[in-house]
Structures are given as C-alpha cells and as structure tokens.
Write a protein that holds these residues in place. Structure first.
Motif, PDB file in Angstrom:
ATOM      1  N   UNK A 120      39.675  44.468  52.441  1.00  0.00           N
ATOM      2  CA  UNK A 120      39.704  43.933  51.157  1.00  0.00           C
ATOM      3  C   UNK A 120      40.058  44.908  50.193  1.00  0.00           C
ATOM      4  N   UNK A 121      39.466  46.206  50.118  1.00  0.00           N
ATOM      5  CA  UNK A 121      40.095  47.080  49.180  1.00  0.00           C
ATOM      6  C   UNK A 121      41.485  47.505  49.414  1.00  0.00           C
ATOM      7  N   UNK A 122      41.688  47.914  50.611  1.00  0.00           N
ATOM      8  CA  UNK A 122      43.154  48.248  50.724  1.00  0.00           C
ATOM      9  C   UNK A 122      43.727  47.140  50.479  1.00  0.00           C
ATOM     10  N   UNK A 123      43.715  46.030  50.829  1.00  0.00           N
ATOM     11  CA  UNK A 123      44.676  44.847  50.202  1.00  0.00           C
ATOM     12  C   UNK A 123      44.918  44.941  48.825  1.00  0.00           C
ATOM     13  N   UNK A 124      43.674  45.072  48.138  1.00  0.00           N
ATOM     14  CA  UNK A 124      43.840  45.231  46.541  1.00  0.00           C
ATOM     15  C   UNK A 124      44.639  46.483  46.000  1.00  0.00           C
ATOM     16  N   UNK A 125      44.491  47.506  46.781  1.00  0.00           N
ATOM     17  CA  UNK A 125      45.222  48.797  46.353  1.00  0.00           C
ATOM     18  C   UNK A 125      46.759  48.914  46.838  1.00  0.00           C
ATOM     19  N   UNK A 126      46.967  48.033  47.916  1.00  0.00           N
ATOM     20  CA  UNK A 126      48.468  48.397  48.667  1.00  0.00           C
ATOM     21  C   UNK A 126      49.492  47.822  47.937  1.00  0.00           C
TER      22      UNK A 126
END
Lengths: 275, 118, 276
Positions: C147-153
C-alpha cells in the motif's frame, strides 16, 4: 482537382489524429481491462482473489438497485462537504487574520507545520473517544486536514500580496475591510485555491481512512465491511467509484473554479510572475 | 563587493541546507539505532559474570525492571525456549540459549540483567 | 503542498536575515517557544476543567508515558518499524518510479495517454486499496508495504513525467546534434532537468505515504506507530495515544523539513534554471 483531394485527405487525417489524441487517455484503462479479462479467463482465480469484470459490475449494479450505493456515496460526500467547507472557511478567515500580522504568523508557523504533519487520520484514536464513530468523527478529521493546509497557503498568499497595492487603496481612502476585500483577498486567491485543491486531495484520503474504521456507512465502510466476507467484487467496485469521484471533483469542481477566478484576477497573479 | 563577501562565507561552511540534511539524517539514525547502540555498549554490565564466555547453550533467568507486556515476553522468547517465570513476573526463565543469542540478549537495552538458571 | 515562494521580499513576510545576527542557537530556541506556550495552555485547560482520563490527560502524564515507552524499548521498536517501512518504500518507489516516469515522459503519446490514468490511480489512494490488499496478503507487513509503495510511486511517476516533459526540446536537440548518446542525454539533460520535479513528487508522495502508512498500521496491527496509537485506544491509554501522535508528527517534520525540503531547495537552486 488532385490538390483538392489531397487537402481533403490531409484534413480528414488531421481530424483522425485529433480523435486519436482525444481517445489516447482511455488506452491505459482499456489495457488494464483487457489484461484483467485475459487473466481471469486463463487463470480462473477464486472470486475472493480476483473477481471477473462481470462480477464487479453485477455487485455495483446490485448495490445501486438496492439504493445502498447511493446511501454510501451520499454519506461520504456529505461528510466531505461539511469538512471541506468548515476547513476552508476557518482556514481562510484564520489565514487572513494571521497573515496580516507578521509577528503572530512567525510565532504560529512552527505550530501549524507540526499540526499539519499529524493532520487527519492520526487524530482518529484520540477523537474517536470524544465523538464516537460516525459523521462527526469523519468531519473532524477532514476539517483538521483541510484547515491547516488552507490556513498555511492563505497566510502565504496574504503575505505575498505586494504592499504597494494595499497602500494604493489606503491612499485613496479605503478602510481595512475595503483593503482586504479588494486587494488582499484577490491577491491571495491563487494560493488559497492551491491550498483548497491540495486540502481536498488530503481530505478525501482522510475521509476514506476515517470511514474504514470509524463509520457505519460511507464508501470506506462499504469496502472495509466487504473484507470480512471476502467480497472482492464490492471492494474493487468501491475503489473504482472512489477514483471516479476523485477525478470528477478535481476536473469539474476545482479546475473550473481555479481557471475562472485566476483569469478574472489574472492581473494580480501575472504581476507577481514578472517579479 | 557584496557578492564577493557572500561567496567567501559560502565556501567556508556547508550551506544551511546541507546542515539540515545532516541533522535530519543523524536524528533518524538516532531513532533507528540509538537504543540498540546503547544496549550493546552496556551489554557487559547486564550479563552475570558466571555467564561470561559461555561456550554452549545455557539456561538463564532474564530479569526486567518492570512487569513485562506481551511485547516483551514475545521479544525475550526469541532468544531461547520460554520456560515460565522464576518466582516474580519480571523474572523470565529461558532454556537452551546459545552463546550467540546470549550475547545478543545482553545487548537489549530494556533487559536489566541476565542471571544463570541454577 | 504549499505554493512556491516568490523571490522578492514584501514587508509582511518574516525576515529570516534578522536571526542570523543573533546567532543560530537563539533562532532554534525561538521555534520551541510556540510549543511551550501550547503545552502551558493545555495544562491550564486540563487543570481548570475536570476531564475524565478517557478524554484528556495532563502533559505530565504524556511525558511519563513517553519515558515509559522509551525505557521499555517499545517506542524505539515501533518508531523504527514505521521509519524502515517508509524508507524502504521510498527507495523502491524511486528506483522503479523514476525510470518509469522517464520512459513515459520522453514519449509525448505515452505521457498524454497515462496522465489521466495516473490521476485516477492517485484519486483512489492507497488507503482505499487496503481492504483488497488485506484479502490478498493478509494482516502482514507485505500488505502495508504494498500500500505504501503504491501511494508513493504514483506521484513520483507523475511528477517525473511532468519534469521530463517540461525540459525544453532545445536542450535535447542541441546535445543530440553534437552526437550525444541516449545515456549521455539522460545523465546530462533529463536527470538534472527533471530532478526538481522528481523531488517535488517525492515530497508529495511522502505526505500521502506517511498517512497511508499510519492508516495501514492501524488496520494490520503488526507493529509501527499506527499500531501503537490504535492499540492504545483499545485500552483507553490516552497518554500513550498523545505520545504516539507527537512522535508521529515530529518524525514526519524531521523527514520532510530537515531532509526532503533541503534536497528540494538544493535541486531547484542548482538545476531550477531550466524551469525558468
């Protein structure tokens, strides 16, 4: 005659290019859809992992028919509206008052930076004890998020209005309120709108997060409630609706407001660009 | 004249941005490793002299300065076989602690001391 | 998040030059003063109204909870979990997102095609995908990380794309006419030119990502500061909740203002010329 035919062909080609250009943004969606259908047909994953496109459509249709979808969307949008309105009004008023006073804004600035850092979902564990679950909680979290962003940007906008305009109005005999209305507000408006747009983005996220754990209805609750029953079709459908609403808000609400108001007061904004 | 002065002052110290980055990175490193480092530095004081230089697995009592939460019980149990309490809630028995685990356990900052299990 | 600052100094802006003469320690202390006043006000309110400990606690109780959590090793571990997660996610997002952003940004058609799609993904927000991630990966660190990677990328790809597209073609044409290879172009024109935009994307992504991280930790409950404050809610430990909130805020301010913002300033100062 050949020339006429050639120019006809090239203008037809141009419109074709234009149409293709217009349709291009749909390509990634089509590709994802195609990949989804392909994967589902080939691998036949369990419906909990990846439902078929039809499943999602059917789930959404069912919710819409039962009126539940409308209830959820309405609940979410209502909370968003309340929170954003409260946040925007308090943020702008507070921002103007503080922005006009340099020592106050200098003093408050570290506090605003800190509270902006914890705005939104971080307040949930604390506030849920004060307000319980439901609309009040969500509205508080959204207000919190929007307020600090709009406040910060308003203060900045107010501070950046060149003093010479203010002095101009005052030299012509205008009072405090007149100055604010005719010079400060329009001058700070671009920044205020930037803050609003940013605040809406964060506020929408805070809303969904708040509804995941702290609500009995709303889009966030709809998709989190579905987790328990492994209804991935509802979850994916809900996510798509969330995305559509987000884009619709940005495109048809904020962008036109921004364009129209900045065009109207464009003089003030452009003068700053020339600095 | 002014630009020359500015150039001079810029060349002797790292700029304010670099200083901020260094400070920020140091703070984050402190949060990530500060307590661990403190624990390792004070490790010798934690281990009972009888357990120094252990060559094989030992049975020990892990003594804490406080009543452990589930959090602490879980962490301590990673170093050996949990074998109940030793009289008080803050004394945890661990069996079969390898010398390597013993060394690492001694480096845990919130452990008060490690005594041999008789 | 906030608009860019104009270079001229209208008189209402705080004058940063004033502090230099008085010395840096004085200026650093000045930042703490508002917080001291806030805590004093908090204490005053707490003393004057009879709050139940379920609603509000005194600053002293919060301090005691903080010391308790630190000495028991709890704070260090939970804070580290969150920091490691955001750091790892940021690193991965940059490693994958920047090249992707370049690849897309260089091609007009790809950029135009993906702009709306990326906005759509950003609108859904990582937090909304949490329920699906929980179904796929369970209540594990993998869920949080995804989830955090999705939000950042997404913001990183988007802003890299914008940064690349904003580079005037004159620069790329000039170098290419001099015989520069693709790699050289990337290194000397695209990367520096897009860098300010990339850092802006990183900053925005971190703002979204930190919040998504806390929200994910609240639901997944496998460690991290979100877990800490949400767990404390279950036991009604308001002192711990407030402690956690303060730590969350401080950590974000350190990462955003002491690390990312200075990097942003440096890249704009060095390579921002291209944008004007």
């Amino acid at each position: 005659m050949n020339m006429a035919k050639a120019s006809e062909r090239s203008s037809a080609r141009r419109t074709l290019d234009q149409v293709a250009w217009r349709l291009l943004p749909l390509l990634p969606f089509a590709m994802v859809l195609a990949a989804w259908i392909a994967y589902w047909t080939i691998a036949r994953p369990p419906p909990a992992t990846l439902p078929s496109v039809q499943d999602v459509a059917a789930a959404l249709w069912e919710l819409a028919a039962k009126g539940e979808l409308a209830t959820h969307v309405a609940a979410s949008l209502w909370r968003l509206l309340l929170g954003v309105l409260l946040g925007a009004i308090t943020g702008v008023i507070g921002g103007i008052i503080v922005g006009l006073n340099r020592s106050v804004s200098e003093f408050i600035s570290p506090l605003v930076v800190f509270f902006n850092a914890i705005s939104g979902i971080v307040w949930l564990p604390l506030v849920i004890g004060w307000l319980g679950i439901g609309t009040a909680l969500a509205v508080f979290l959204i207000w919190n998020t929007v307020f600090f962003i709009v406040f910060q940007n308003t203060v900045l906008g107010v501070q950046l209005v060149p003093q010479v305009y203010e002095q101009g109005v005052q030299a012509l005999g205008g009072g405090r309120r007149e100055t604010i209305r005719t010079v400060i507000l329009p001058g700070a408006l671009p920044y205020i709108l930037t803050g609003l747009r940013s605040g809406l983005g964060f506020g929408w996220r805070a809303l969904i997060a708040a509804e995941l754990v702290g609500a009995t209805n709303g889009l966030g609750q709809m998709i989190f409630g579905a987790t328990e029953y492994h209804r991935s079709d509802i979850i994916i459908g809900g996510c798509l609706i969330i995305g559509v609403i987000a884009i619709a808000m940005d495109r048809w609400l904020l962008l036109p407001i921004e364009q129209r108001t900045i065009e109207r007061w464009g003089l003030v904004f452009d003068a700053r660009k020339e600095e | 004249m002014q630009s020359a002065r500015r150039r001079l002052s810029c060349s002797t110290l790292p700029g304010p941005d670099i200083r901020k980055i260094i400070a920020g990175v140091l703070l984050i490193l402190l949060v990530l490793f500060g307590q661990q480092l403190y624990g390792r530095v004070t490790a010798a004081g934690r281990l009972n002299p009888a357990l120094h230089g252990a060559t094989g697995p030992r049975n020990v009592i892990v003594v804490l300065d406080f009543i452990p939460d589930r959090f602490h019980n879980e962490r301590v149990a990673e170093y050996g076989v949990f074998a109940g309490r030793d009289g008080a809630l803050n004394r945890i028995r661990l069996r079969n602690v390898s010398p390597d685990s013993l060394g690492r356990l001694a480096g845990v900052a919130w452990v008060a001391r490690i005594e041999p299990l008789p | 998040m906030s608009a860019t600052v104009a270079r001229s100094t209208p008189s209402r802006l705080p004058d940063h030059r004033k502090g230099l003469a008085a010395g840096r320690p004085l200026r650093d202390l000045k930042i703490l003063l508002p917080f001291v006043v806030l805590v004093a006000a908090w204490w005053a309110i707490y003393l004057s109204v009879d709050f139940s400990p379920q609603v509000l606690v005194s600053p002293l109780a919060v301090w005691r909870a903080f010391v308790h959590l630190i000495s028991h090793g709890v704070m260090a571990e939970y804070a580290s979990t969150s920091l490691r997660m955001i750091g790892f996610a940021a690193l991965l997002s940059l490693l994958v997102g920047v090249p992707l952003g370049f690849a897309v940004g260089i091609n007009h058609y790809a950029a135009h095609a993906l702009e709306g799609f990326l906005r759509f993904l950003q609108g859904i927000s990582g937090i909304a995908w949490l329920p699906l991630a929980i179904i796929w990966f369970g209540f594990t660190h993998t869920t949080t990380l995804v989830i955090v990677i999705y939000t950042l990328i997404v913001p990183i790809i988007f802003n890299t794309m914008i940064g690349v597209r904003a580079i005037p073609e004159a620069y790329t044409l000039a170098l290419r006419s001099l015989g520069a290879s693709r790699l050289r172009l990337v290194k000397d024109v695209y990367l520096p030119g897009a860098l300010p935009s990339i850092v802006v994307g990183l900053r925005l992504g971190m703002g979204y990502g930190w919040r998504a991280l806390i929200a994910a930790e609240m639901l997944v409950r496998k460690g991290g500061l979100g877990d800490l404050i949400f767990g404390a809610r279950t036991f009604g430990q308001i002192d711990r909740i407030i402690t956690g909130m303060i730590v969350i805020g401080c950590l974000y301010v350190v990462v955003d203002r002491l690390i990312i913002q200075p990097i942003e300033n440096l890249t704009i100062a060095r390579w921002g010329v291209l944008r004007q």
